[in-house]
Design an enzyme around this catalytic site. Sequence first.
Site, short mmCIF file in Angstrom:
data_model
loop_
_atom_site.label_atom_id
_atom_site.label_comp_id
_atom_site.label_asym_id
_atom_site.label_seq_id
_atom_site.Cartn_x
_atom_site.Cartn_y
_atom_site.Cartn_z
CB THR A 219 34.70 42.46 44.75
OG1 THR A 219 35.93 41.89 44.21
CG2 THR A 219 33.37 41.68 44.00
CD GLU B 210 30.89 39.23 43.43
OE1 GLU B 210 30.13 40.09 44.36
OE2 GLU B 210 32.00 39.23 43.63
CE LYS C 209 35.29 23.60 54.83
NZ LYS C 209 35.53 23.73 53.34
CD1 TRP D 217 32.55 22.22 57.05
CD2 TRP D 217 30.99 23.25 56.10
NE1 TRP D 217 32.94 21.79 55.84
CE2 TRP D 217 31.91 22.87 55.07
CE3 TRP D 217 29.87 24.29 55.51
CZ2 TRP D 217 31.69 22.51 53.56
CZ3 TRP D 217 29.91 24.29 54.11
CH2 TRP D 217 30.55 23.67 53.29
P1 ADP Z 1 33.01 41.91 49.41
O1 ADP Z 1 32.33 40.53 49.08
O2 ADP Z 1 34.04 42.54 48.47
O3 ADP Z 1 33.18 42.17 50.87
P2 ADP Z 1 30.26 42.92 49.24
O4 ADP Z 1 29.76 44.27 49.50
O5 ADP Z 1 29.83 42.52 47.65
O6 ADP Z 1 31.76 43.16 49.23
O7 ADP Z 1 30.09 41.99 49.85
C1 ADP Z 1 29.08 40.87 49.96
C2 ADP Z 1 29.34 39.97 51.05
O8 ADP Z 1 28.84 40.65 52.12
C3 ADP Z 1 28.26 38.65 50.98
O9 ADP Z 1 28.84 37.73 50.13
C4 ADP Z 1 28.01 38.44 52.33
O10 ADP Z 1 29.34 37.49 52.78
C5 ADP Z 1 28.39 39.77 53.03
N1 ADP Z 1 26.77 40.03 53.43
C6 ADP Z 1 26.03 41.01 52.76
N2 ADP Z 1 24.89 41.22 53.25
C7 ADP Z 1 24.89 40.36 54.33
C8 ADP Z 1 24.05 39.87 55.74
N3 ADP Z 1 22.81 40.57 55.60
N4 ADP Z 1 24.43 39.06 56.43
C9 ADP Z 1 25.64 38.45 56.56
N5 ADP Z 1 26.49 38.83 55.68
C10 ADP Z 1 26.13 39.50 54.40
#
Ligand code: ADP
Length: 551
Positions: A189, A334, A443, A448
């Site tokens: 990640t 993940e 918060k 929220w």
């Molecule tokens: P990291 O979590 O390390 O930044 P990732 O590429 O795995 O890398 O990112 C996943 C995260 O990206 C998701 O948990 C979410 O928060 C965000 N994400 C992915 N797609 C979307 C989307 N379409 N809209 C909003 N957030 C998104």
Amino acid sequence: MLGLMQDWPLTVDKILDHAADWHANREVVTRSVEGPIVRITYGEIRDRAKRLSNALLGFGVRPGDRVATLAWNSARHIEAWYAIMGIGAVCHTLNPRLFADQLCYIINHAQDRIIFTDLTFVPFLIENRHRLPTVERIIVLTDADHLRTVAIEGALEGALASESLIDENGGDCAWGGFNEQTACGLCYTSGTTGHPKGVLYSHRSNFLHTLVTLQSDVMGLSVRDTVLAVVPMFHANAWGLTFSCPAVGAKLVMPGPKMDGASIHELLETEGVTFSAAVPTVWQMLLAHMRETKATLTTLKRVVIGGSAVPEAIIRAFHDDYGVEVVHAWGMTETSPLGTLSTPTPEIAALSFDEQMPYKLKQGRPPVGVQLKLTDDHGGLKPRDGTSFGRLKIRGPFIAGEYFKGEGGGILDDDGYFDTGDVATIDPVGYMQITDRAKDVIKSGGEWISSIEIENIAAGHPKAFLAAVIGVTHPKWDERPLLLVKLKDGETAEPAEFLHFLDGKIAKWWMPDDVVFVDDIPLGATGKIDKKLIRQRFEGYLLPTATARVI
Ligand code: ADP
């Protein structure tokens, strides 16, 4: 009693075998790192990948060993992937946009033995070679002549050109033949949520993810498609495209290192691309380029956009100006990565385009193979009413069960669900919408506030280039929202203009307590706003509403 069907392990080498056996002449077209457009077929890719497998075996690579790739999207990168995975070694994709320290940490943590890389990243490797004790060999995805131009003698000891290895090795190599649960790929990640942690995909999880993404309500690719894979192979496996395209025999177009609007547009048109996938910023650059040059799109039908929320302006521009359908998707490293997509149900499809818009802006519905739930902080279920926020949790055969080397401990709840770290709603039709990252949600007085919702609206202000919202400590409410705005070049503005713009679009108690104009809103390695860094920069910031500080 067990079923009596054939035992046919779901290993990804069978995907490239299928492409080579049934779509041998379908092309993979690459804008190469060296410059020219290079054409190759699935048949040739398998032959070359097997030669590379033999090279790896010759270097003593054994099942389970980690072999990394630090490379742009290209046919050569695909060859390296299948060469590694086919012999049961683990393909560890490295994100070159990470800082050098993070990359070194990840390479050492994974104990990579070999790194396949592009010419582009040779300087990084020369500089950091001494920090990578487990790495025995560097294989540069190029030919011997080009390698000579960068790796001057002694500077990158033992570097080899992949083309030389392909020439020197035979193409006879047995792939597969191991358990489908064998580790296949490793992707860390990006660290926006703390220390980088490794997600270890199995052959089975990648194979099942491929089948799921091929459903027509997911990516729905076919042999008749030409796919431009802009989303990098180092970013959650290019959302599976380097598996799903060969699985159906779709023509694949790889942009190499050039992802600017002009380069992307040129490939879309010259190669007759019908489908593409990338994060919003790529499309913003393409749309800006097309507006400036009055260019058109003649073959593109559908783009999947995810990684961060898709702004309405992108969906409208594609639809109104170019007749292209945008499908919004959500996922994470993940989740292999596709978790939900906003393809329409019959009731949504029957609505007008404008009425569909609120659903297009949501992250969408899970395909079969993905289970979702929303819970409060204590695990209690939240209703699917479209307004109740909850922690988004996910379960399925291609969702991480734990991190590599047990990093972070147990990551599943009692029912086997993984907490995504996202906060979301699910509406009665079944559309999930991300309202925040759990650690970014503000918060205020026990309730929220969605930072993303406020920043998306603020970013729509005509003077705004980018907006970010963070929670700042407040003596009465715990936290209150602070809006940061980077203005477009040459613009000036007063805070009141932005508050006025938000008025009526969000609940009164969501109104930011202050607006600050900044020169820079930092982005992380996957192009997302780096809230961690912003929070550090604004630590101790005193809101004007916080003057009645309790001593
Ligand atoms: P990291 O979590 O390390 O930044 P990732 O590429 O795995 O890398 O990112 C996943 C995260 O990206 C998701 O948990 C979410 O928060 C965000 N994400 C992915 N797609 C979307 C989307 N379409 N809209 C909003 N957030 C998104």
